[in-house]
Design an enzyme around this catalytic site. Structure first.
Site, PDB file in Angstrom:
ATOM      1  N   SER A  52      40.163  19.580  14.004  1.00  6.97           N
ATOM      2  CA  SER A  52      41.582  19.236  14.176  1.00  6.97           C
ATOM      3  C   SER A  52      42.243  20.324  14.994  1.00  6.97           C
ATOM      4  O   SER A  52      41.860  21.504  14.899  1.00  6.97           O
ATOM      5  CB  SER A  52      42.282  19.132  12.819  1.00  6.97           C
ATOM      6  N   TYR A  87      44.276  22.753   4.906  1.00  5.38           N
ATOM      7  CA  TYR A  87      43.633  21.789   5.811  1.00  5.38           C
ATOM      8  C   TYR A  87      43.220  22.484   7.107  1.00  5.38           C
ATOM      9  O   TYR A  87      42.087  22.316   7.584  1.00  5.38           O
ATOM     10  CB  TYR A  87      44.609  20.647   6.101  1.00  5.38           C
TER      11      TYR A  87
HETATM   12  P1  NAP Z   1      42.446   8.313   7.560  1.00  2.00           P
HETATM   13  O1  NAP Z   1      43.056   7.156   8.266  1.00  2.00           O
HETATM   14  O2  NAP Z   1      43.141   8.869   6.358  1.00  2.00           O
HETATM   15  O3  NAP Z   1      40.956   7.934   7.178  1.00  2.00           O
HETATM   16  C1  NAP Z   1      40.176   8.854   6.482  1.00  2.00           C
HETATM   17  C2  NAP Z   1      38.966   8.145   5.919  1.00  2.00           C
HETATM   18  O4  NAP Z   1      38.210   9.106   5.186  1.00  2.00           O
HETATM   19  C3  NAP Z   1      39.324   7.020   4.973  1.00  2.00           C
HETATM   20  O5  NAP Z   1      38.664   5.859   5.407  1.00  2.00           O
HETATM   21  C4  NAP Z   1      38.770   7.483   3.625  1.00  2.00           C
HETATM   22  O6  NAP Z   1      38.090   6.453   2.911  1.00  2.00           O
HETATM   23  C5  NAP Z   1      37.748   8.509   4.005  1.00  2.00           C
HETATM   24  N1  NAP Z   1      37.571   9.504   2.968  1.00  2.00           N
HETATM   25  C6  NAP Z   1      38.493  10.328   2.417  1.00  2.00           C
HETATM   26  N2  NAP Z   1      37.935  11.082   1.463  1.00  2.00           N
HETATM   27  C7  NAP Z   1      36.619  10.723   1.424  1.00  2.00           C
HETATM   28  C8  NAP Z   1      35.530  11.132   0.637  1.00  2.00           C
HETATM   29  N3  NAP Z   1      35.656  12.095  -0.295  1.00  2.00           N
HETATM   30  N4  NAP Z   1      34.336  10.552   0.856  1.00  2.00           N
HETATM   31  C9  NAP Z   1      34.180   9.581   1.794  1.00  2.00           C
HETATM   32  N5  NAP Z   1      35.195   9.138   2.561  1.00  2.00           N
HETATM   33  C10 NAP Z   1      36.394   9.709   2.363  1.00  2.00           C
HETATM   34  O7  NAP Z   1      42.215   9.561   8.555  1.00  2.00           O
HETATM   35  P2  NAP Z   1      42.059   9.656  10.161  1.00  2.00           P
HETATM   36  O8  NAP Z   1      43.371  10.007  10.716  1.00  2.00           O
HETATM   37  O9  NAP Z   1      41.307   8.498  10.668  1.00  2.00           O
HETATM   38  O10 NAP Z   1      41.171  10.988  10.223  1.00  2.00           O
HETATM   39  C11 NAP Z   1      39.760  10.970  10.361  1.00  2.00           C
HETATM   40  C12 NAP Z   1      39.302  12.396  10.595  1.00  2.00           C
HETATM   41  O11 NAP Z   1      39.977  12.936  11.727  1.00  2.00           O
HETATM   42  C13 NAP Z   1      39.588  13.346   9.431  1.00  2.00           C
HETATM   43  O12 NAP Z   1      38.536  14.257   9.291  1.00  2.00           O
HETATM   44  C14 NAP Z   1      40.856  14.057   9.889  1.00  2.00           C
HETATM   45  O13 NAP Z   1      40.997  15.331   9.307  1.00  2.00           O
HETATM   46  C15 NAP Z   1      40.603  14.142  11.384  1.00  2.00           C
HETATM   47  N6  NAP Z   1      41.836  14.309  12.158  1.00  2.00           N
HETATM   48  C16 NAP Z   1      42.822  13.374  12.147  1.00  2.00           C
HETATM   49  C17 NAP Z   1      43.978  13.590  12.874  1.00  2.00           C
HETATM   50  C18 NAP Z   1      45.135  12.614  12.900  1.00  2.00           C
HETATM   51  O14 NAP Z   1      46.226  12.977  13.403  1.00  2.00           O
HETATM   52  N7  NAP Z   1      44.976  11.406  12.421  1.00  2.00           N
HETATM   53  C19 NAP Z   1      44.127  14.770  13.599  1.00  2.00           C
HETATM   54  C20 NAP Z   1      43.111  15.699  13.588  1.00  2.00           C
HETATM   55  C21 NAP Z   1      41.961  15.459  12.864  1.00  2.00           C
HETATM   56  P3  NAP Z   1      38.740   5.678   1.667  1.00  2.00           P
HETATM   57  O15 NAP Z   1      40.042   5.133   2.193  1.00  2.00           O
HETATM   58  O16 NAP Z   1      37.750   4.634   1.315  1.00  2.00           O
HETATM   59  O17 NAP Z   1      38.941   6.715   0.605  1.00  2.00           O
END
Ligand code: NAP
Length: 258
Positions: free
Chosen positions: A153, A167
């Site tokens: 991130s 985080y």
């Molecule tokens: P999101 O929409 O919240 O999706 C996260 C996914 O992770 C959900 O499908 C959730 O599954 C799963 N998850 C959470 N805890 C888990 C666990 N213990 N075991 C297995 N699965 C788990 O997040 P996103 O925005 O797509 O982010 C995806 C990745 O990108 C993350 O690593 C995040 O830190 C990174 N990221 C995101 C952003 C942003 O702005 N969106 C920026 C930088 C980095 P369930 O719903 O089934 O629990």
């Protein structure tokens, strides 16, 4: 592998995407199916959303396998990889996408339970899944190589003060892990890289207490808009592909210039 006509066929490419029920993980699973991968779709809580992604993968003509596992739970991770072995075959790509944030807070307001969960999911989960992938992909273990992409991130470079330093620290660990594992496996046919997204329009922001955060943040982004899950997925797919054959131990920033 030889097809009935005697021509050489490449073996199926098999990917596991953790946290693939929504957001960046779901976009990645769909895109990898379009790129010709069979896809294992991991989820933790929201099975129906993950089923929808599996249907999208199958609609693209690829096999999909749904695997429920909390990536912070070692026994569940080991069982998940065994299910992929049985259900799809030899893994060639892993996307360590599952990750969590928590409510906006200062460090002096955070409980140890929150801190432990943050590190368990974002760091331990990535390390455990990578370990299982290395045991299958590395030529040292009789594998035929592969590629791993971790989700870092932009918070790792900014620190996220007053927002969620826990985080940010967890994602800093991902950057260091990516560098180290990439070098560790450089002669074993496994490339390890990360993408470092900026602010991406997904549902994760609701978990920090502000569902509209992505669009409200446009002013701090040089491109003046949040990214899309697909824009991150495209970077992930490239890092997994043979086009990135000389790229390992790298972190690719996908942040609209932030
Ligand atoms: P999101 O929409 O919240 O999706 C996260 C996914 O992770 C959900 O499908 C959730 O599954 C799963 N998850 C959470 N805890 C888990 C666990 N213990 N075991 C297995 N699965 C788990 O997040 P996103 O925005 O797509 O982010 C995806 C990745 O990108 C993350 O690593 C995040 O830190 C990174 N990221 C995101 C952003 C942003 O702005 N969106 C920026 C930088 C980095 P369930 O719903 O089934 O629990």
């Amino acid at each position: 592998m030889i097809d009935p006509a005697g021509a050489t066929m490449s073996p199926p490419r098999i990917a596991l995407v953790t946290g693939a029920g929504r957001g960046i993980g779901a976009a990645t699973a769909r895109l990898l199916a379009e790129c010709g991968y069979d896809v294992a779709i991991n989820y933790a809580r929201h099975g129906s959303a993950a089923e929808g992604v599996a249907a999208d993968v199958r609609a693209r003509g690829r096999r999909a396998l749904l695997v429920r596992a909390d990536v912070a739970d070692e026994a569940a991770v080991v069982a998940m990889f065994e299910a992929v072995d049985r259900g799809l075959g030899r893994l060639s790509a892993l996307v360590n996408n599952a990750g969590i944030v928590d409510m906006k807070a200062r460090l002096d307001e955070m409980s140890s339970a929150r801190l432990k969960r943050m590190l368990d999911v974002n760091v331990l989960g990535t390390l455990l899944c990578s370990r299982e992938a290395v045991r299958r992909m590395s030529t040292l273990h009789g594998g035929s190589g592969g590629a791993i992409v971790n989700l870092s991130s932009i918070a790792a470079t900014l620190g996220a003060p007053g927002m969620y330093v826990d985080y940010a620290a967890s994602k800093g660990a991902i950057d260091t892990f990516t560098l180290g594992l990439g070098r560790e496996l450089a002669l074993e046919g496994v490339r390890v890289n990360a993408v470092r997204p900026g602010i991406i329009d997904t549902e994760i922001h609701a978990d920090s207490g502000d569902a509209a955060r992505a669009h409200k943040s446009a002013a701090v982004i040089p491109m003046e808009r949040p990214g899309t899950a697909l824009e991150v997925a495209q970077a992930i797919a490239w890092l997994l592909s043979d086009e990135a054959s000389y790229v390992t131990g790298s972190v690719l920033t996908v942040s609209g210039g932030r």
